[in-house]
Design an enzyme around this catalytic site. Structure first.
Site, PDB file in Angstrom:
ATOM      1  N   GLY A  39       0.856  -1.191   0.000  1.00 18.61           N
ATOM      2  CA  GLY A  39       0.000   0.000   0.000  1.00 18.61           C
ATOM      3  C   GLY A  39       0.887   1.234   0.000  1.00 18.61           C
ATOM      4  O   GLY A  39       0.522   2.288   0.502  1.00 18.61           O
ATOM      5  N   GLY A  60      -0.158   4.839  -1.193  1.00 14.13           N
ATOM      6  CA  GLY A  60      -1.271   5.515  -0.538  1.00 14.13           C
ATOM      7  C   GLY A  60      -0.844   6.711   0.309  1.00 14.13           C
ATOM      8  O   GLY A  60       0.329   7.096   0.326  1.00 14.13           O
ATOM      9  N   GLN A  61      -1.817   7.284   1.011  1.00 13.15           N
ATOM     10  CA  GLN A  61      -1.558   8.499   1.790  1.00 13.15           C
ATOM     11  C   GLN A  61      -0.467   8.265   2.842  1.00 13.15           C
ATOM     12  O   GLN A  61       0.460   9.061   2.967  1.00 13.15           O
ATOM     13  CB  GLN A  61      -2.845   8.990   2.482  1.00 13.15           C
ATOM     14  CG  GLN A  61      -2.677  10.364   3.123  1.00 13.15           C
ATOM     15  CD  GLN A  61      -3.806  10.749   4.069  1.00 13.15           C
ATOM     16  OE1 GLN A  61      -4.672   9.949   4.407  1.00 13.15           O
ATOM     17  NE2 GLN A  61      -3.788  11.989   4.521  1.00 13.15           N
ATOM     18  N   ASP A 101       2.500  -2.149  -4.157  1.00 13.59           N
ATOM     19  CA  ASP A 101       1.132  -1.645  -4.265  1.00 13.59           C
ATOM     20  C   ASP A 101       0.478  -2.341  -5.451  1.00 13.59           C
ATOM     21  O   ASP A 101       1.163  -2.873  -6.333  1.00 13.59           O
ATOM     22  CB  ASP A 101       1.139  -0.114  -4.483  1.00 13.59           C
ATOM     23  CG  ASP A 101      -0.158   0.557  -4.055  1.00 13.59           C
ATOM     24  OD1 ASP A 101      -0.166   1.262  -3.040  1.00 13.59           O
ATOM     25  OD2 ASP A 101      -1.195   0.371  -4.744  1.00 13.59           O
ATOM     26  N   ARG A 144      -1.080  -0.632  -7.554  1.00 11.72           N
ATOM     27  CA  ARG A 144      -0.772   0.339  -8.610  1.00 11.72           C
ATOM     28  C   ARG A 144       0.752   0.456  -8.737  1.00 11.72           C
ATOM     29  O   ARG A 144       1.462   0.404  -7.722  1.00 11.72           O
ATOM     30  CB  ARG A 144      -1.352   1.709  -8.259  1.00 11.72           C
ATOM     31  CG  ARG A 144      -2.874   1.696  -8.107  1.00 11.72           C
ATOM     32  CD  ARG A 144      -3.395   3.060  -7.721  1.00 11.72           C
ATOM     33  NE  ARG A 144      -3.059   3.446  -6.354  1.00 11.72           N
ATOM     34  CZ  ARG A 144      -3.059   4.687  -5.894  1.00 11.72           C
ATOM     35  NH1 ARG A 144      -3.348   5.690  -6.702  1.00 11.72           N
ATOM     36  NH2 ARG A 144      -2.766   4.947  -4.636  1.00 11.72           N
ATOM     37  N   ASP A 182      -0.644  -7.782  -5.250  1.00 12.64           N
ATOM     38  CA  ASP A 182      -2.006  -7.810  -4.704  1.00 12.64           C
ATOM     39  C   ASP A 182      -1.935  -8.462  -3.325  1.00 12.64           C
ATOM     40  O   ASP A 182      -1.586  -9.634  -3.202  1.00 12.64           O
ATOM     41  CB  ASP A 182      -2.919  -8.619  -5.640  1.00 12.64           C
ATOM     42  CG  ASP A 182      -4.366  -8.611  -5.163  1.00 12.64           C
ATOM     43  OD1 ASP A 182      -4.626  -8.132  -4.032  1.00 12.64           O
ATOM     44  OD2 ASP A 182      -5.227  -9.077  -5.925  1.00 12.64           O
ATOM     45  N   TYR A 240     -16.141  -0.755   7.358  1.00 13.88           N
ATOM     46  CA  TYR A 240     -14.737  -0.463   7.655  1.00 13.88           C
ATOM     47  C   TYR A 240     -14.440  -0.683   9.141  1.00 13.88           C
ATOM     48  O   TYR A 240     -13.477  -1.374   9.509  1.00 13.88           O
ATOM     49  CB  TYR A 240     -14.480   0.997   7.263  1.00 13.88           C
ATOM     50  CG  TYR A 240     -13.110   1.543   7.549  1.00 13.88           C
ATOM     51  CD1 TYR A 240     -11.991   1.077   6.869  1.00 13.88           C
ATOM     52  CD2 TYR A 240     -12.933   2.570   8.476  1.00 13.88           C
ATOM     53  CE1 TYR A 240     -10.736   1.618   7.109  1.00 13.88           C
ATOM     54  CE2 TYR A 240     -11.689   3.118   8.718  1.00 13.88           C
ATOM     55  CZ  TYR A 240     -10.585   2.638   8.036  1.00 13.88           C
ATOM     56  OH  TYR A 240      -9.343   3.188   8.269  1.00 13.88           O
ATOM     57  N   LYS A 279     -12.010  -3.402  10.964  1.00 11.46           N
ATOM     58  CA  LYS A 279     -10.884  -3.008  11.819  1.00 11.46           C
ATOM     59  C   LYS A 279     -10.998  -3.658  13.198  1.00 11.46           C
ATOM     60  O   LYS A 279      -9.999  -4.116  13.763  1.00 11.46           O
ATOM     61  CB  LYS A 279     -10.820  -1.483  11.963  1.00 11.46           C
ATOM     62  CG  LYS A 279     -10.378  -0.757  10.694  1.00 11.46           C
ATOM     63  CD  LYS A 279      -8.960  -1.104  10.285  1.00 11.46           C
ATOM     64  CE  LYS A 279      -8.463  -0.295   9.098  1.00 11.46           C
ATOM     65  NZ  LYS A 279      -7.179  -0.762   8.577  1.00 11.46           N
TER      66      LYS A 279
HETATM   67  P1  NAD Z   1      -4.901   4.838   0.908  1.00  7.08           P
HETATM   68  O1  NAD Z   1      -6.221   4.486   0.329  1.00  7.08           O
HETATM   69  O2  NAD Z   1      -4.357   6.197   0.687  1.00  7.08           O
HETATM   70  O3  NAD Z   1      -3.801   3.799   0.419  1.00  7.08           O
HETATM   71  C1  NAD Z   1      -4.039   2.435   0.314  1.00  7.08           C
HETATM   72  C2  NAD Z   1      -3.119   1.887  -0.762  1.00  7.08           C
HETATM   73  O4  NAD Z   1      -3.373   0.472  -0.860  1.00  7.08           O
HETATM   74  C3  NAD Z   1      -3.394   2.469  -2.154  1.00  7.08           C
HETATM   75  O5  NAD Z   1      -2.188   2.974  -2.710  1.00  7.08           O
HETATM   76  C4  NAD Z   1      -3.948   1.318  -2.957  1.00  7.08           C
HETATM   77  O6  NAD Z   1      -3.564   1.329  -4.320  1.00  7.08           O
HETATM   78  C5  NAD Z   1      -3.340   0.132  -2.232  1.00  7.08           C
HETATM   79  N1  NAD Z   1      -4.107  -1.098  -2.427  1.00  7.08           N
HETATM   80  C6  NAD Z   1      -5.445  -1.245  -2.516  1.00  7.08           C
HETATM   81  N2  NAD Z   1      -5.769  -2.526  -2.718  1.00  7.08           N
HETATM   82  C7  NAD Z   1      -4.617  -3.207  -2.748  1.00  7.08           C
HETATM   83  C8  NAD Z   1      -4.293  -4.576  -2.935  1.00  7.08           C
HETATM   84  N3  NAD Z   1      -5.241  -5.492  -3.150  1.00  7.08           N
HETATM   85  N4  NAD Z   1      -3.004  -4.949  -2.896  1.00  7.08           N
HETATM   86  C9  NAD Z   1      -2.023  -4.026  -2.721  1.00  7.08           C
HETATM   87  N5  NAD Z   1      -2.264  -2.709  -2.561  1.00  7.08           N
HETATM   88  C10 NAD Z   1      -3.553  -2.310  -2.569  1.00  7.08           C
HETATM   89  O7  NAD Z   1      -4.986   4.518   2.468  1.00  7.08           O
HETATM   90  P2  NAD Z   1      -4.138   5.176   3.658  1.00  7.08           P
HETATM   91  O8  NAD Z   1      -4.861   6.378   4.108  1.00  7.08           O
HETATM   92  O9  NAD Z   1      -2.721   5.268   3.306  1.00  7.08           O
HETATM   93  O10 NAD Z   1      -4.376   4.081   4.786  1.00  7.08           O
HETATM   94  C11 NAD Z   1      -3.481   3.028   5.004  1.00  7.08           C
HETATM   95  C12 NAD Z   1      -4.001   2.195   6.175  1.00  7.08           C
HETATM   96  O11 NAD Z   1      -4.136   3.030   7.324  1.00  7.08           O
HETATM   97  C13 NAD Z   1      -5.381   1.570   5.955  1.00  7.08           C
HETATM   98  O12 NAD Z   1      -5.428   0.323   6.607  1.00  7.08           O
HETATM   99  C14 NAD Z   1      -6.301   2.525   6.650  1.00  7.08           C
HETATM  100  O13 NAD Z   1      -7.469   1.885   7.091  1.00  7.08           O
HETATM  101  C15 NAD Z   1      -5.458   2.962   7.826  1.00  7.08           C
HETATM  102  N6  NAD Z   1      -5.886   4.244   8.383  1.00  7.08           N
HETATM  103  C16 NAD Z   1      -5.735   5.388   7.658  1.00  7.08           C
HETATM  104  C17 NAD Z   1      -6.162   6.594   8.189  1.00  7.08           C
HETATM  105  C18 NAD Z   1      -6.011   7.880   7.433  1.00  7.08           C
HETATM  106  O14 NAD Z   1      -6.549   8.912   7.876  1.00  7.08           O
HETATM  107  N7  NAD Z   1      -5.308   7.903   6.303  1.00  7.08           N
HETATM  108  C19 NAD Z   1      -6.759   6.627   9.463  1.00  7.08           C
HETATM  109  C20 NAD Z   1      -6.944   5.429  10.146  1.00  7.08           C
HETATM  110  C21 NAD Z   1      -6.473   4.238   9.605  1.00  7.08           C
HETATM  111  C1  AKB Z   2     -11.371   7.282   7.393  1.00  7.96           C
HETATM  112  O1  AKB Z   2     -11.933   8.380   7.524  1.00  7.96           O
HETATM  113  O2  AKB Z   2     -11.902   6.274   6.910  1.00  7.96           O
HETATM  114  C2  AKB Z   2      -9.971   7.155   7.929  1.00  7.96           C
HETATM  115  C3  AKB Z   2      -9.988   6.671   9.336  1.00  7.96           C
HETATM  116  C4  AKB Z   2     -10.159   7.621  10.435  1.00  7.96           C
HETATM  117  O3  AKB Z   2      -9.872   5.505   9.557  1.00  7.96           O
HETATM  118  N1  AKB Z   2      -9.301   8.401   7.781  1.00  7.96           N
END
Ligand code: NAD
Ligand code: AKB
Length: 315
Positions: free
Chosen positions: A10, A13-14, A36, A38, A50, A140, A144
């Site tokens: 991943g 991602g962010q 990733d 992508r 994947d 979601y 979790k």
């Molecule tokens: P994101 O959506 O920005 O990034 C997720 C990445 O996973 C993407 O680049 C996507 O292409 C990749 N992905 C999707 N399906 C995939 C697969 N089958 N195989 C491989 N890669 C795949 O998400 P994020 O914000 O970076 O979050 C990362 C983790 O942190 C997640 O588990 C999310 O639940 C958790 N989280 C994020 C936040 C937040 O505010 N960003 C808050 C709480 C928890």
């Molecule tokens: C979302 O809004 O889904 C995430 C989180 C708080 O898990 N940023």
């Protein structure tokens, strides 16, 4: 000291894109593999992978001699509501694949993020404690909470070293959020800088726990480096930064961007936000591994506006 070989799944991602840079600076580019679904257009070792494909995960782990996985691939809250069954499958399968690689002894440590979404309408909203009523009403949040239980189970039953944080909403300028309920707190900056106005999909008084990305990355690495014997939580740690409402962040932005205005059109994401805590108690993280957040609202707004303006080349 043993050399770490880290796989971030991943990584586009962010969180993943920033964590990758941080860990590469710390451990060396070649020791941190970005994966990733992508394609990653960056230097250094990368893989298209994947997370739901166990054999492909195992092959990448063996190819690079991976010792630690940061498993970040998931569907976030808002997107997951649109594809509930797929979200459950992705969020759970990826976790099981990583847990089973550790159970087999192929990797030594896992980081897997949970979220404030594990809480629900029955949870005390203010200063939400680590252990309390947890009745998530989103796909979601359910995934979790189930994931947290499986992490603790694999730790207790098979000795798997899997560490986790209940991240609040994360705010960042380098990368954009990927389909969550807290995304408004990033979108608002893009719109304020580019258009001077933002239409918010949450109610103006909807207070949520949030954190700046650099704090979140620091917390993640600090937890992963903490000695196992100091840790008392093997499900997922509460983690707190700050809390604010859309109206409060809009006011802080308006202090720095003249004539910025906001209006409100709450949609289904406001219902999700309504079921989440407004503030989090993270005393156990503070006690166990010395956690302390650094960025308050003013510091976040200042840093976001400066860096995003430069990034968008509008300065
Ligand atoms: P994101 O959506 O920005 O990034 C997720 C990445 O996973 C993407 O680049 C996507 O292409 C990749 N992905 C999707 N399906 C995939 C697969 N089958 N195989 C491989 N890669 C795949 O998400 P994020 O914000 O970076 O979050 C990362 C983790 O942190 C997640 O588990 C999310 O639940 C958790 N989280 C994020 C936040 C937040 O505010 N960003 C808050 C709480 C928890
Ligand atoms: C979302 O809004 O889904 C995430 C989180 C708080 O898990 N940023």
């Amino acid at each position: 000291m043993e050399n770490k070989r880290i796989l971030i799944v991943g990584a586009k991602g962010q969180i993943g894109s920033e964590l990758l840079d941080y860990l590469r600076a710390k451990h060396g580019t070649d020791n941190v593999i970005g994966a990733d679904l992508r394609t990653l257009h960056i230097n250094g070792p990368t893989e298209v992978l994947d997370v739901m494909d166990f054999s492909a995960m195992r092959a990448v782990v063996e190819k690079y001699g991976i010792t630690e996985i940061y498993l970040l691939a998931a569907l976030l809250s808002a997107t997951a509501e649109k594809k509930p069954e797929f979200a459950w499958e992705l969020n759970m399968k990826g976790l099981f694949n990583a847990l089973n690689l550790a159970k087999e002894g192929l990797i030594k440590k896992i980081f897997w993020p949970s979220s404030i979404a594990v809480f629900g309408p029955g949870t005390p909203q203010e200063n939400t404690p680590q252990n309390t009523i947890m009745d998530p009403n989103t796909v979601y949040g359910i995934s979790k909470l189930a994931g947290e239980r499986w992490c603790e189970y694999y730790h207790n039953k098979f000795g798997v070293d899997v560490r986790s944080l209940r991240y609040p909403g994360l705010i960042s300028w380098k990368s954009q959020p990927g389909g969550g309920t807290t995304d408004y707190a990033v979108e608002i900056f893009y719109e304020a800088i580019q258009n001077g106005n933002y239409t918010c999909f949450l109610d103006k008084n909807r207070e949520l726990p949030m954190m700046y990305m650099s704090d979140a990355i620091r917390a993640t690495v600090q937890l992963m480096e903490a000695p196992a014997e100091k840790l008392n939580i093997w499900s997922s740690y509460n983690l707190s930064g700050i809390s604010f409402t859309p109206e409060q962040i809009a006011m802080a932005i308006a202090d720095r961007i003249n004539n910025f205005s906001i209006d409100y059109k709450p949609d289904f994401r406001d219902k999700i936000a309504q079921s989440w805590p407004s503030s989090i108690n993270d005393d156990i993280a503070k006690a166990d591994w010395n956690w302390k957040s650094e960025f308050n609202l003013d510091a976040i707004v200042k840093d976001m506006i400066t860096n995003l303006t430069n990034k968008l080349q509008l300065s």
